[in-house]
Enzyme design. Sequence first.
Site, PDB file in Angstrom:
ATOM      1  CB  SER A 149      48.827  56.663   2.853  1.00 28.17           C
ATOM      2  OG  SER A 149      49.031  57.905   2.221  1.00 28.17           O
ATOM      3  CE1 TYR A 162      44.006  56.268   0.531  1.00 27.60           C
ATOM      4  CE2 TYR A 162      45.362  58.206   0.936  1.00 27.60           C
ATOM      5  CZ  TYR A 162      45.261  56.870   0.613  1.00 27.60           C
ATOM      6  OH  TYR A 162      46.393  56.123   0.377  1.00 27.60           O
TER       7      TYR A 162
END
Length: 254
Positions: A149, A162
Site C-alpha cells: 500500500s 496498518y
Amino acid sequence: MASKLTGTIALVTGASSGIGAATARRLAEDGASVALVARRKDRLEDLAAEIEKAGGTALVVEADITDRAQAEAAVQRTAERFGRLDILVNNAGLMLLGPVVDADAGEWERMIAINVQGLLYTTRAALPHLLKAAVEGPRRVADIVNISSIAGRVAWANYGVYNLTKFGVNGFTESLRQEVTQRHVRVGVLEPGGVDTELGSHNKPEVRGRMIDPFYEQTEVLASEDIADGVAYMVTRPRHTAIGELWITPTDQA
C-alpha cells in the site's frame, strides 16, 4: 498465438474478492494456470468456474494463510496439481484504522496475522518451488509480487498499526529481493492507493464515516482491475527486467 504467461503456474492469496480475484482473472487471461487461495470456498468456486468458462485453468484451495500449516499445504497442493510454481502474488490483506490509544488489541493481532504472518508463511513455503522454476520453468525466471500500500511509504495519523504492517511488507520485500534476485527470482512490491475494495470494509461504521468515505468522495477511485493490470505488468516484463517497486495511484493523487 500463445499468451505471455502460457505454461506458467501462479498462486494468488486473498483470491476470493477484490484485487485478488481481479488479479487471478488477469493472469488466467494471459495464459497462466491459477491456484486460488482464500478462506471463502464458495467464492473461489464461482471464480474458478468463471475462469474455466473463459478457457482458463484454475485450482480452488481453501486455506487460512495465517495458519502456517494451511499456508504450506496450499503451496504444496498447487505444486502437486501443476508440477511447478512460477508466480506468487501475496495479496491477502486487511485494513483496520483508528487511533492507537483506542485500538482493539484483537484487531491489531488479526491485521498483523493476515498482512505480515500470512505473507511470510506463504512466501517461505513457495520459495523452494520458485527457485526451482527459475531454473527449469519455461521462462527461466520466477516472480513474487507483494501487494502492499502507499501506507507502506507514507504515514498518516490513525493508520498506525496498518502502517506498521505495510512498512514491514515493504522492508521484507526489499530484503528478500537482495537475497534471491541473482537466482532469477524477481521480487517486487506493488503499492496501490485510492482503491475501494473489501480491504477496509471491516472497519467500524464511525471509522468509515470519518476516515474512509470522505476520501473516496473527494478523489478518483481505482478499480481492482487497475491493480491487476499492474501485477500483470510486473510479471510479464522481459526476463532480465525487474520492478522492485510500483506505485499505482489515482491521477490526482500521484
